[in-house]
Design an enzyme around this catalytic site. Structure first.
Site, mmCIF file in Angstrom:
data_model
loop_
_atom_site.group_PDB
_atom_site.id
_atom_site.type_symbol
_atom_site.label_atom_id
_atom_site.label_comp_id
_atom_site.label_asym_id
_atom_site.label_seq_id
_atom_site.Cartn_x
_atom_site.Cartn_y
_atom_site.Cartn_z
ATOM 1 N N LYS A 45 12.644 3.360 -4.367
ATOM 2 C CA LYS A 45 11.912 3.481 -5.630
ATOM 3 C C LYS A 45 11.952 4.911 -6.163
ATOM 4 O O LYS A 45 11.644 5.161 -7.314
ATOM 5 C CB LYS A 45 10.429 3.108 -5.408
ATOM 6 C CG LYS A 45 10.218 1.740 -4.835
ATOM 7 C CD LYS A 45 8.710 1.532 -4.518
ATOM 8 C CE LYS A 45 8.598 0.715 -3.274
ATOM 9 N NZ LYS A 45 7.245 0.752 -2.695
ATOM 10 N N GLU A 101 19.916 9.555 -7.312
ATOM 11 C CA GLU A 101 18.874 9.713 -6.291
ATOM 12 C C GLU A 101 17.876 10.798 -6.698
ATOM 13 O O GLU A 101 18.196 11.691 -7.478
ATOM 14 C CB GLU A 101 19.505 10.086 -4.941
ATOM 15 C CG GLU A 101 19.695 8.904 -4.000
ATOM 16 C CD GLU A 101 18.375 8.364 -3.423
ATOM 17 O OE1 GLU A 101 17.319 8.472 -4.077
ATOM 18 O OE2 GLU A 101 18.423 7.822 -2.309
ATOM 19 N N ASP A 102 16.683 10.694 -6.146
ATOM 20 C CA ASP A 102 15.698 11.754 -6.356
ATOM 21 C C ASP A 102 15.928 12.904 -5.388
ATOM 22 O O ASP A 102 15.849 14.068 -5.758
ATOM 23 C CB ASP A 102 14.261 11.209 -6.219
ATOM 24 C CG ASP A 102 14.055 10.413 -4.926
ATOM 25 O OD1 ASP A 102 15.038 9.875 -4.383
ATOM 26 O OD2 ASP A 102 12.909 10.340 -4.452
ATOM 27 N N ASP A 105 17.801 14.237 1.747
ATOM 28 C CA ASP A 105 17.095 14.944 2.808
ATOM 29 C C ASP A 105 18.061 15.103 3.986
ATOM 30 O O ASP A 105 18.808 16.073 4.054
ATOM 31 C CB ASP A 105 15.855 14.111 3.174
ATOM 32 C CG ASP A 105 14.818 14.894 3.938
ATOM 33 O OD1 ASP A 105 15.198 15.812 4.671
ATOM 34 O OD2 ASP A 105 13.628 14.582 3.825
ATOM 35 N N LYS A 133 18.053 19.044 0.141
ATOM 36 C CA LYS A 133 17.534 19.985 1.152
ATOM 37 C C LYS A 133 18.685 20.376 2.069
ATOM 38 O O LYS A 133 18.928 19.690 3.071
ATOM 39 C CB LYS A 133 16.455 19.307 1.999
ATOM 40 C CG LYS A 133 15.126 19.086 1.307
ATOM 41 C CD LYS A 133 14.162 18.495 2.327
ATOM 42 C CE LYS A 133 12.807 18.226 1.743
ATOM 43 N NZ LYS A 133 11.942 17.530 2.721
ATOM 44 N N PHE A 154 7.823 19.472 2.534
ATOM 45 C CA PHE A 154 7.468 18.124 2.075
ATOM 46 C C PHE A 154 7.134 18.159 0.597
ATOM 47 O O PHE A 154 6.145 18.757 0.191
ATOM 48 C CB PHE A 154 6.303 17.562 2.880
ATOM 49 C CG PHE A 154 6.274 16.064 2.857
ATOM 50 C CD1 PHE A 154 6.799 15.346 3.916
ATOM 51 C CD2 PHE A 154 5.775 15.384 1.759
ATOM 52 C CE1 PHE A 154 6.809 13.952 3.876
ATOM 53 C CE2 PHE A 154 5.789 13.998 1.721
ATOM 54 C CZ PHE A 154 6.309 13.281 2.779
ATOM 55 N N ASP A 161 7.383 10.220 -3.046
ATOM 56 C CA ASP A 161 6.067 9.798 -2.572
ATOM 57 C C ASP A 161 5.713 10.376 -1.213
ATOM 58 O O ASP A 161 6.566 10.818 -0.458
ATOM 59 C CB ASP A 161 6.026 8.267 -2.441
ATOM 60 C CG ASP A 161 6.849 7.775 -1.246
ATOM 61 O OD1 ASP A 161 8.052 8.074 -1.202
ATOM 62 O OD2 ASP A 161 6.274 7.120 -0.354
ATOM 63 N N ARG A 167 3.991 9.478 -6.744
ATOM 64 C CA ARG A 167 5.244 9.245 -7.470
ATOM 65 C C ARG A 167 5.088 9.499 -8.964
ATOM 66 O O ARG A 167 6.045 9.854 -9.640
ATOM 67 C CB ARG A 167 5.702 7.789 -7.293
ATOM 68 C CG ARG A 167 6.159 7.413 -5.905
ATOM 69 C CD ARG A 167 6.915 6.086 -5.987
ATOM 70 N NE ARG A 167 6.980 5.375 -4.717
ATOM 71 C CZ ARG A 167 7.915 5.575 -3.784
ATOM 72 N NH1 ARG A 167 8.850 6.477 -3.986
ATOM 73 N NH2 ARG A 167 7.910 4.873 -2.677
#
Ligand code: PRP
Ligand code: MN
Ligand code: MG
Length: 181
Positions: A45, A101-102, A105, A133, A154, A161, A167
Site C-alpha cells: 500500500k 515504490e515509496d 529498504d 536507504k 525509521f 506506515d 500513511r
C-alpha cells in the site's frame, strides 16, 4: 495514543520538497519514455501517494496497475521470499513497465518483484522509488529513478506506515523512538 498527536521526531521532507522532486523525476521519465507506451505498477500500500502524485506530474498518457505482495519472514526481518496477494490485471507482454515504490529498504521485495515481472515478457522493467536507504540495502537492485537517498532511520508518512498508521501524513518524517521502542 491521542488523535492528532503525530509524534514525528523530525520532518525529513516537506510536502513541497516531495512535490518538487517528483516533478523532476517526471521530466526525466517523460524524456526517457518519449514515443513509448508506459505502464506504472504501484506496490500496495505504501506506493499509493507516490503513484498518485507522480502520475499526475506526468504530462503524457500512462496506464496504472497495482500489485500487493507480502514477504514471508520472522518478525521484522524480511526474508526475500515474497507472496503475491494481488496480481496485476494487465498482460505485460511487450509493455514498458515502471515499478513505483515509496521506499527501498533492504531491496529484497523489489529484487524479487523485478525478476517476477521480467519473466512475463515485458519490453522493459525499471524502478522509480521516492526513497532509498543505501545503508540498509542487502540486494543489488538497479534503480532508474530515486527521489532521495536517506539515512537508515525509521521513516513514516506519505504512504509509509508504522503498524498501518501515519500513511496519510503529507510530509515524511522520522518517528519518535518512544513510539516504537
Ligand atoms: C515496505 C515498503 C516497500 C518495502 C521495502 O512495504 O513500502 O514496499 O517495505 O522493503 P524492502 O526493501 O526491505 O523489501 P511493506 O511490506 O511495509 O508493505 P506496505 O507497503 O503495505 O506498507
Ligand atoms: Mn510497500
Ligand atoms: Mg509497511
Amino acid at each position: 495514543h491521542v488523535e492528532g498527536d503525530l509524534e514525528l521526531d523530525q520532518t525529513l521532507y516537506t510536502e513541497e520538497q516531495i512535490t518538487t522532486r517528483l516533478q523532476e523525476l517526471a521530466r526525466q521519465i517523460e524524456a526517457d519514455y518519449e514515443g513509448k507506451d508506459l505502464l506504472l505498477v504501484g506496490v500496495l500500500k505504501g506506493a499509493v501517494m507516490v503513484m498518485a502524485d507522480l502520475a499526475r506530474s506526468l504530462e503524457r498518457h500512462v496506464e496504472m496497475d497495482w500489485m500487493a505482495v507480502s514477504s514471508y519472514g520472522s518478525g521484522t526481518q524480511s526474508s526475500g521470499v515474497v507472496r503475491i496477494l494481488k496480481d496485476l490485471d494487465t498482460d505485460l507482454n511487450g509493455r514498458h513497465v515502471l515499478i513505483v515504490e515509496d521506499i527501498i529498504d533492504t531491496g529484497l521485495t523489489l529484487s524479487w518483484l523485478i525478476t517476477n515481472l521480467r519473466s512475463r515478457g515485458p519490453a522493459s522493467v525499471e524502478i522509480a522509488t521516492l526513497l532509498r536507504k543505501p545503508d540498509a540495502l542487502q540486494m543489488d537492485v538497479e534503480v532508474r529513478y530515486v527521489g532521495f537517498d536517506i539515512p537508515n532511520a525509521f521513516v513514516v508518512g506519505y504512504g509509509l506506515d508504522f503498524n498501518e498508521r501515519y500513511r496519510n501524513l503529507r510530509c515524511i518524517g522520522t518517528l519518535s523512538p518512544h513510539v516504537y521502542l
